[in-house]
Write a protein that holds these residues in place. Sequence first.
Motif, short mmCIF file in Angstrom:
data_model
loop_
_atom_site.label_atom_id
_atom_site.label_comp_id
_atom_site.label_asym_id
_atom_site.label_seq_id
_atom_site.Cartn_x
_atom_site.Cartn_y
_atom_site.Cartn_z
N ILE A 86 -6.54 1.34 9.96
CA ILE A 86 -5.91 1.80 8.71
C ILE A 86 -4.95 0.72 8.27
CG2 ILE A 86 -4.45 3.55 7.65
CD1 ILE A 86 -5.36 5.40 9.97
N ILE A 87 -5.02 0.36 6.99
CA ILE A 87 -4.13 -0.66 6.44
C ILE A 87 -3.38 -0.06 5.27
CG2 ILE A 87 -4.00 -2.97 5.43
CD1 ILE A 87 -6.95 -3.22 6.80
N ILE A 88 -2.05 -0.02 5.36
CA ILE A 88 -1.21 0.51 4.29
C ILE A 88 -0.81 -0.65 3.40
CG2 ILE A 88 0.86 1.85 3.75
CD1 ILE A 88 -1.13 3.36 5.53
N GLY A 89 -1.18 -0.57 2.12
CA GLY A 89 -0.88 -1.64 1.18
C GLY A 89 0.60 -1.75 0.85
N GLU A 90 0.97 -2.87 0.24
CA GLU A 90 2.35 -3.12 -0.16
C GLU A 90 2.49 -2.87 -1.66
OE1 GLU A 90 5.73 -6.64 0.05
OE2 GLU A 90 3.77 -6.94 0.95
N ARG A 91 3.57 -2.20 -2.01
CA ARG A 91 3.84 -1.89 -3.42
C ARG A 91 4.20 -3.17 -4.17
NH1 ARG A 91 8.98 1.56 -4.59
NH2 ARG A 91 8.96 1.28 -2.35
N MET A 92 3.69 -3.27 -5.39
CA MET A 92 4.03 -4.41 -6.23
C MET A 92 5.24 -4.02 -7.09
SD MET A 92 0.41 -5.94 -7.42
CE MET A 92 -0.76 -4.63 -7.21
N PHE A 93 6.22 -4.90 -7.12
CA PHE A 93 7.44 -4.58 -7.88
C PHE A 93 7.39 -5.17 -9.27
CE2 PHE A 93 8.54 -4.35 -3.45
CZ PHE A 93 9.21 -3.15 -3.39
#
Length: 191
Positions: A184-191
């Motif tokens: 499982i890979i949790i993505g990073e939020r784009m700011f």
Amino acid sequence: MSRVILGILFVCALAACATEPTSDPEIVAPSSVDVSRLSPQVYLLSAGDVLRIEVYREPDLSITQKIEPDGEMSYPLLGRIQVAGRTASLVEREIRTKLSRGYLVDPDVRVSIVEFKPIYIDGQIKAPGEYAYKIGLTVQQAITRAGGPTQFASERVYLQRSGQGGDDRFRVTRDTQLLPGDIIIIGERMF
């Protein structure tokens, strides 16, 4: 001054590309995993699975052992046995056949999967790493086991699953059920 701002925007755009795929893989429908895929007659063993081999009335030949990274395991009297890529039923027949060749008369051998290989969680998660797999485990339950997402996590969750044609990567929902060895890979939020 405008070159500096353009440079900063360019670096930010590159960073965003590095954390999220450029095109979203198709979302896997939240469905239950067919438990029969995990039965000893169907499930293909692999490194990390733990097997219990029992031979009736032969305690010295009854062992519990993890399949090694090379896909093999050591078994008394028989030495190294290739088990990865085979079903537990096939391994059971092979051990029975080999033991009946000069060691035992009509051995009663049982091979069972004690523990499936683990799942892995990576990305924007508080405690990334390896976690035990249990039948029926969902993406949400796995995320909870890993302490939940970090403050920088996006809503995008990806699943990498090994298949017959290699690794497949999908965007999934939190209700998606997992299989042994899933990543499982949790993505990073784009700011």
